[in-house]
Scaffold this motif. Sequence first.
Motif, PDB file in Angstrom:
ATOM      1  N   THR A 102      -0.832   0.352  10.631  1.00  0.00           N
ATOM      2  CA  THR A 102      -1.464  -0.600   9.716  1.00  0.00           C
ATOM      3  C   THR A 102      -0.467  -1.218   8.759  1.00  0.00           C
ATOM      4  OG1 THR A 102      -1.985   1.239   8.230  1.00  0.00           O
ATOM      5  CG2 THR A 102      -3.697   0.576   9.767  1.00  0.00           C
ATOM      6  N   GLY A 103      -0.581  -2.519   8.551  1.00  0.00           N
ATOM      7  CA  GLY A 103       0.090  -3.182   7.441  1.00  0.00           C
ATOM      8  C   GLY A 103       1.565  -3.472   7.558  1.00  0.00           C
ATOM      9  N   MET A 141       3.749   3.257   1.207  1.00  0.00           N
ATOM     10  CA  MET A 141       2.524   3.363   2.000  1.00  0.00           C
ATOM     11  C   MET A 141       1.402   3.840   1.093  1.00  0.00           C
ATOM     12  SD  MET A 141       3.880   5.119   5.565  1.00  0.00           S
ATOM     13  CE  MET A 141       2.411   4.769   6.523  1.00  0.00           C
ATOM     14  N   GLU A 177      -2.705   4.807   5.397  1.00  0.00           N
ATOM     15  CA  GLU A 177      -1.995   3.855   6.257  1.00  0.00           C
ATOM     16  C   GLU A 177      -1.221   4.622   7.323  1.00  0.00           C
ATOM     17  OE1 GLU A 177      -1.063  -0.223   3.974  1.00  0.00           O
ATOM     18  OE2 GLU A 177       0.252   1.435   3.430  1.00  0.00           O
TER      19      GLU A 177
END
Length: 160
Positions: A94-95, A126, A130
């Motif tokens: 994620t991300g 983070m 995540e």
Amino acid sequence: MSQAGQAGASAVNGVNTQAFWAIPSNDVTNVTGDGTGYNPFINAQVQQQTGSGFNSTTGIFTAPVTGYFLFTYQFNLSNLDAAHSQLFLVNGGTGYGYYGSNINPGAVRIVAGGSYTSNQAFAFRMTAGETLELILGVDGSTKTVGVSIQGSLFSGCLLA
């Protein structure tokens, strides 16, 4: 609640600690070379883990707390030829996006049909929950490139 008291966290002298070091479970062949992505740390052998962030079954790190994490990787790629023109590493979590060296592994391999070792360290913030999944790939030719357990690793730790 302090970070040391959050689920999945460990504390040493009151300081939150998170760290892991894992290696692939076995050598694999013909997993990339045509742009196919591959995570060599699925079903990994965990050599060391403090805390619970790294899942050896999925090969995915999940931040158990919010903080700054440092990660390192090293891949020992095998069976490269001159047409293998790009090594890439993406985060399937994620991300985050693309990481890694944009190099020509075929040009820097040891010998024809030989090997190349790629390594890098990176740090970022983070948020708890995540994830980070390393997916490597080699492009430019056919699916003949493998990953050797010898010299390959993935590690990480919480900095702050």
